[in-house]
Enzyme design. Sequence first.
Site, short mmCIF file in Angstrom:
data_model
loop_
_atom_site.label_atom_id
_atom_site.label_comp_id
_atom_site.label_asym_id
_atom_site.label_seq_id
_atom_site.Cartn_x
_atom_site.Cartn_y
_atom_site.Cartn_z
N ASP A 161 4.98 5.10 -8.44
CA ASP A 161 4.88 3.89 -7.65
C ASP A 161 6.20 3.63 -7.03
OD1 ASP A 161 3.95 1.49 -7.22
OD2 ASP A 161 3.92 0.65 -9.26
N ASP A 190 8.13 10.91 -7.85
CA ASP A 190 7.97 9.78 -8.67
C ASP A 190 6.51 8.98 -7.91
OD1 ASP A 190 8.34 7.19 -10.06
OD2 ASP A 190 8.92 6.24 -8.13
#
Length: 237
Positions: A20, A18
Site C-alpha cells: 500500500d 511494499d
Amino acid sequence: MAYAAPPETVTFHGLLFDMDGTIIDSTSAVVKHWHTIGNEIGVDPEVILQTSHGRRSIDILKLLAPEKATVEYVRQMESQLPKKYGSEAIEIPGARALLDQLITANAPWAIVTSGSEPLVHGWLEVLKLPHPGHLVTAESVENGKPDPTCYKLGWSRLGLPADAEVLVLEDSPAGIKAGKAAGCKVIGLVTSHTMEQVVAAEPDWVVEDLRSVKMVACGEDGRVTLQFSNALIAKVQ
C-alpha cells in the site's frame, strides 16, 4: 527541491515491494475502514489513523484495543476491506508497467507488506494486478516494520545470497527504515507521506512514484538493471 535528477542506472539481484502506497493506493478505503472499526471497538478513528500507515493492524490494536489484537480478528477484519471498499483503491502510477516488465523477464521479486494475506490477495484481485511468487505478510513475522525481519525474510525467500544487492521499494518512513536495517538499498516514493518525511527516513533515492523506475535489462543470472529518472536528488545522504 525538484524531481529533476539525471537518469541513473543500477543493477540488483532482486526487488522487494511494499504494497500500500507503493503498488496500490487504498488510502480512502483505509480511512473509511478504520472509521468503521474504530466505532465498533470504541476507539477514536482519528487516533488510529494518526499511526496506522505502514504498520500492521495487529500492532495498532495491541496499543489501542489489546483484546482485539489477534491474528484471527485481523485476518477477518482486513478480508472485508477490499470487498466493501474495492472501488476506492487505485494503482500507483507506474506500478503495473514495472511489475509486467519483471514478470516478462522472469526477474526475482516479492511483496513484503504490513497487511494480512487476505488483504493482499483481495486488493490484487480487485485491481487485477499480478500475484507475486513470493509474499511476506503481517502473519509472517513476529514484529512489523520498522523491524527489518520482514525484509530479511523476503530476501531469503527470493533465494538470494547474503552478499546480493537487493532493492526495497517503499513509501512509509517505517518501511524505509526496515529496508535499510535489513541491508537493502531503498527507493522512497512520495505517495503517502511528505517529501520531508520520506527524506528524513534516509532512503538511497527519492521519487514521486513508480513512473520513475523502469527495467532496462535482465541478465540470464536474473540480475535486474533499473533506470531511475527524475529522482529528487541522485542520492540522499
